[in-house]
Scaffold this motif. Structure first.
Motif, PDB file in Angstrom:
ATOM      1  N   GLY A  64     -33.559   5.475   9.304  1.00 17.25           N
ATOM      2  CA  GLY A  64     -32.111   5.390   9.172  1.00 17.25           C
ATOM      3  C   GLY A  64     -31.595   6.171   7.974  1.00 17.25           C
ATOM      4  N   GLY A  65     -32.366   6.180   6.877  1.00 18.35           N
ATOM      5  CA  GLY A  65     -31.972   6.958   5.697  1.00 18.35           C
ATOM      6  C   GLY A  65     -31.940   8.441   5.985  1.00 18.35           C
ATOM      7  N   PHE A  66     -32.903   8.916   6.778  1.00 17.18           N
ATOM      8  CA  PHE A  66     -32.902  10.327   7.165  1.00 17.18           C
ATOM      9  C   PHE A  66     -31.664  10.637   8.009  1.00 17.18           C
ATOM     10  N   GLY A  67     -31.319   9.732   8.908  1.00 18.45           N
ATOM     11  CA  GLY A  67     -30.100   9.922   9.694  1.00 18.45           C
ATOM     12  C   GLY A  67     -28.856   9.932   8.819  1.00 18.45           C
ATOM     13  N   GLN A  68     -28.874   9.137   7.753  1.00 21.39           N
ATOM     14  CA  GLN A  68     -27.749   9.088   6.819  1.00 21.39           C
ATOM     15  C   GLN A  68     -27.551  10.426   6.116  1.00 21.39           C
ATOM     16  N   VAL A  69     -28.658  11.066   5.747  1.00 20.83           N
ATOM     17  CA  VAL A  69     -28.578  12.391   5.118  1.00 20.83           C
ATOM     18  C   VAL A  69     -28.005  13.408   6.100  1.00 20.83           C
ATOM     19  N   LEU A  85     -26.071  12.522  16.983  1.00 21.19           N
ATOM     20  CA  LEU A  85     -27.493  12.203  16.868  1.00 21.19           C
ATOM     21  C   LEU A  85     -27.786  11.522  15.528  1.00 21.19           C
ATOM     22  N   ALA A  86     -27.231  12.091  14.458  1.00 21.59           N
ATOM     23  CA  ALA A  86     -27.461  11.538  13.119  1.00 21.59           C
ATOM     24  C   ALA A  86     -26.899  10.126  12.994  1.00 21.59           C
ATOM     25  N   SER A  87     -25.714   9.913  13.540  1.00 23.78           N
ATOM     26  CA  SER A  87     -25.091   8.585  13.482  1.00 23.78           C
ATOM     27  C   SER A  87     -25.915   7.565  14.246  1.00 23.78           C
ATOM     28  N   GLY A  88     -26.428   7.977  15.409  1.00 20.44           N
ATOM     29  CA  GLY A  88     -27.267   7.076  16.189  1.00 20.44           C
ATOM     30  C   GLY A  88     -28.532   6.693  15.448  1.00 20.44           C
ATOM     31  N   ILE A  89     -29.202   7.688  14.879  1.00 23.21           N
ATOM     32  CA  ILE A  89     -30.433   7.433  14.124  1.00 23.21           C
ATOM     33  C   ILE A  89     -30.161   6.511  12.937  1.00 23.21           C
ATOM     34  N   SER A  90     -29.086   6.808  12.214  1.00 20.15           N
ATOM     35  CA  SER A  90     -28.772   6.054  11.002  1.00 20.15           C
ATOM     36  C   SER A  90     -28.456   4.592  11.300  1.00 20.15           C
ATOM     37  N   TRP A  91     -27.564   4.345  12.240  1.00 18.99           N
ATOM     38  CA  TRP A  91     -27.100   2.982  12.470  1.00 18.99           C
ATOM     39  C   TRP A  91     -28.087   2.138  13.255  1.00 18.99           C
ATOM     40  N   ILE A  92     -28.799   2.722  14.199  1.00 19.77           N
ATOM     41  CA  ILE A  92     -29.830   1.953  14.900  1.00 19.77           C
ATOM     42  C   ILE A  92     -30.927   1.559  13.916  1.00 19.77           C
ATOM     43  N   GLY A  93     -31.334   2.499  13.064  1.00 21.07           N
ATOM     44  CA  GLY A  93     -32.318   2.184  12.039  1.00 21.07           C
ATOM     45  C   GLY A  93     -31.829   1.096  11.098  1.00 21.07           C
ATOM     46  N   TYR A  94     -30.574   1.183  10.714  1.00 17.33           N
ATOM     47  CA  TYR A  94     -29.980   0.230   9.780  1.00 17.33           C
ATOM     48  C   TYR A  94     -29.974  -1.188  10.344  1.00 17.33           C
ATOM     49  N   TYR A  95     -29.486  -1.354  11.556  1.00 13.56           N
ATOM     50  CA  TYR A  95     -29.379  -2.694  12.134  1.00 13.56           C
ATOM     51  C   TYR A  95     -30.739  -3.275  12.490  1.00 13.56           C
ATOM     52  N   PHE A 137     -23.794  -9.957   5.497  1.00 13.82           N
ATOM     53  CA  PHE A 137     -23.196 -10.728   6.589  1.00 13.82           C
ATOM     54  C   PHE A 137     -23.842 -10.365   7.924  1.00 13.82           C
ATOM     55  N   SER A 138     -24.065  -9.069   8.157  1.00 10.42           N
ATOM     56  CA  SER A 138     -24.680  -8.637   9.409  1.00 10.42           C
ATOM     57  C   SER A 138     -26.133  -9.104   9.504  1.00 10.42           C
ATOM     58  N   GLY A 139     -26.842  -9.085   8.361  1.00 11.28           N
ATOM     59  CA  GLY A 139     -28.212  -9.569   8.352  1.00 11.28           C
ATOM     60  C   GLY A 139     -28.292 -11.022   8.799  1.00 11.28           C
ATOM     61  N   TRP A 140     -27.320 -11.820   8.357  1.00 12.94           N
ATOM     62  CA  TRP A 140     -27.242 -13.219   8.796  1.00 12.94           C
ATOM     63  C   TRP A 140     -26.865 -13.301  10.271  1.00 12.94           C
ATOM     64  N   LEU A 141     -25.877 -12.502  10.686  1.00 15.97           N
ATOM     65  CA  LEU A 141     -25.389 -12.536  12.066  1.00 15.97           C
ATOM     66  C   LEU A 141     -26.455 -12.084  13.058  1.00 15.97           C
ATOM     67  N   LEU A 142     -27.289 -11.141  12.659  1.00 21.40           N
ATOM     68  CA  LEU A 142     -28.309 -10.596  13.559  1.00 21.40           C
ATOM     69  C   LEU A 142     -29.436 -11.589  13.856  1.00 21.40           C
ATOM     70  N   GLN A 143     -29.435 -12.712  13.171  1.00 24.55           N
ATOM     71  CA  GLN A 143     -30.415 -13.739  13.503  1.00 24.55           C
ATOM     72  C   GLN A 143     -30.030 -14.470  14.793  1.00 24.55           C
ATOM     73  N   SER A 144     -28.758 -14.322  15.213  1.00 19.61           N
ATOM     74  CA  SER A 144     -28.297 -15.003  16.423  1.00 19.61           C
ATOM     75  C   SER A 144     -27.728 -14.048  17.472  1.00 19.61           C
ATOM     76  N   ILE A 145     -27.471 -12.797  17.101  1.00 19.77           N
ATOM     77  CA  ILE A 145     -26.929 -11.815  18.034  1.00 19.77           C
ATOM     78  C   ILE A 145     -27.881 -10.629  18.127  1.00 19.77           C
ATOM     79  N   TYR A 146     -28.123 -10.173  19.321  1.00 24.80           N
ATOM     80  CA  TYR A 146     -28.997  -9.032  19.575  1.00 24.80           C
ATOM     81  C   TYR A 146     -28.442  -7.790  18.863  1.00 24.80           C
ATOM     82  N   PRO A 147     -29.269  -7.044  18.103  1.00 24.39           N
ATOM     83  CA  PRO A 147     -28.756  -5.896  17.340  1.00 24.39           C
ATOM     84  C   PRO A 147     -27.969  -4.891  18.171  1.00 24.39           C
ATOM     85  N   PHE A 148     -28.435  -4.584  19.376  1.00 28.54           N
ATOM     86  CA  PHE A 148     -27.757  -3.571  20.178  1.00 28.54           C
ATOM     87  C   PHE A 148     -26.455  -4.088  20.783  1.00 28.54           C
TER      88      PHE A 148
END
Length: 309
Positions: free
Chosen positions: A169-174, A78-88, A25-36
């Protein structure tokens, strides 16, 4: 397996179902909304919810941060920031199932590398798992770069950005899993962790959004979509994951998270922009089967060693 470990496993699986539906759903939504912009609103809403919840149920003292926990909390932010920014960022450019596969594969590889560096002998299953994950990652990367994934006609620059974002993002997830376990050992609850873990991410998202396309949204439907993502894609599943991490071992969490691509495939059919990709199925399948192999045979080996001991 103890009852608490079983409950932890069920909570992580519940997180996976909700999170991977959200990935599509987010992948679809991010086509019209800025990730940040999506990051800012989603995690601001999540943080405020748990802040208010803790204040109402346990009082303001529950919001205090012990000095002994400060370094662990900074690491978690820091880890949460790395993980979620990478993810989106990855979801904007590459197939959701590939994002899930690449982020989930970092955990088992990280455990194998740290074991090797600490001169602990790697089992044959760990070697097979690591090799399989590397092969699967190579297949998925090749599928994306050569336009054979479920998302096609994406520039090479954007594909490479998406692949790199997923791996980072995977490294941030770990790191998130490890730092969460550290705070749990200091008697932090899942709600306390959720109230404090997204300060840095929310701040960075706000700054980038303001300097980019802004924090505002264009239509009421986009506002509703952000609300859905915040509640069912972030707030609730992340709380379930925090509880699951606290009750489970880091290895079990890493294994379960690596199963994410299978669940993502279940939901990709609802997004009309995503095509069927045999290469994505093969690459994700290699990663998932490699990780399951390590989990199953690793458990059998551990039981055999306990029996012999």
């Amino acid at each position: 397996m103890s009852d608490s470990r079983k409950l932890g496993t069920l909570l992580v699986l519940a997180f996976l179902l909700m999170a991977n539906a959200n990935a599509v759903f987010s992948g679809w939504l991010l086509q019209s909304i800025y990730p940040f912009t999506l990051l800012f609103w989603g995690f601001l809403i999540t943080t405020l919810f748990f802040f208010v919840r803790l204040s109402l149920t346990q009082g303001r003292t529950a919001l205090k941060i012990p000095l002994a926990s400060l370094s662990g909390l900074i690491t978690l932010n820091l880890a949460s920031g790395i993980s979620w920014i990478g993810y989106y960022c990855a979801l904007k450019f590459i197939e959701p199932a590939i994002v899930s596969a690449l982020m989930g594969c970092i955990g088992p590889i990280y455990i194998a590398v740290t074991s090797f560096m600490s001169q602990r002998q790697l089992s044959a299953n760990q070697v097979i798992t690591s090799f399989g994950i590397v092969i699967g990652t190579a297949v998925l990367s090749w599928a994306s770069i050569t336009d054979h994934s479920a998302i096609q006609n994406v520039s090479l620059q954007h594909v490479l950005l998406g692949l790199g974002s997923a791996l980072i993002g995977g490294f941030g997830q770990v790191l998130t899993t490890l730092s969460t376990k550290g705070l749990a050992k200091q008697n932090w609850t899942a709600s306390q962790i959720m109230a404090h873990r997204f300060y840095l991410l929310t701040l960075v998202a706000a700054v980038v959004a303001v300097t980019g396309q802004g924090v505002g949204v264009d239509t009421p439907s986009q506002m509703l979509a952000i609300g859905v993502v915040s509640l069912f894609g972030l707030l609730l599943p992340l709380w379930l994951l925090q509880k699951g991490i606290i009750l489970s071992s880091p290895f079990t969490v890493s294994v379960l998270l690596s199963l994410g691509p299978l669940m993502t495939f279940l939901f990709q059919g609802f997004d009309s922009r995503l095509l069927w990709s045999n290469m994505s199925v093969i690459g994700c399948g290699i990663i998932v089967l490699s990780t399951i192999n390590n989990f199953i045979f690793g458990q059998k080996t551990a039981k055999a060693e306990r029996s012999n001991g």
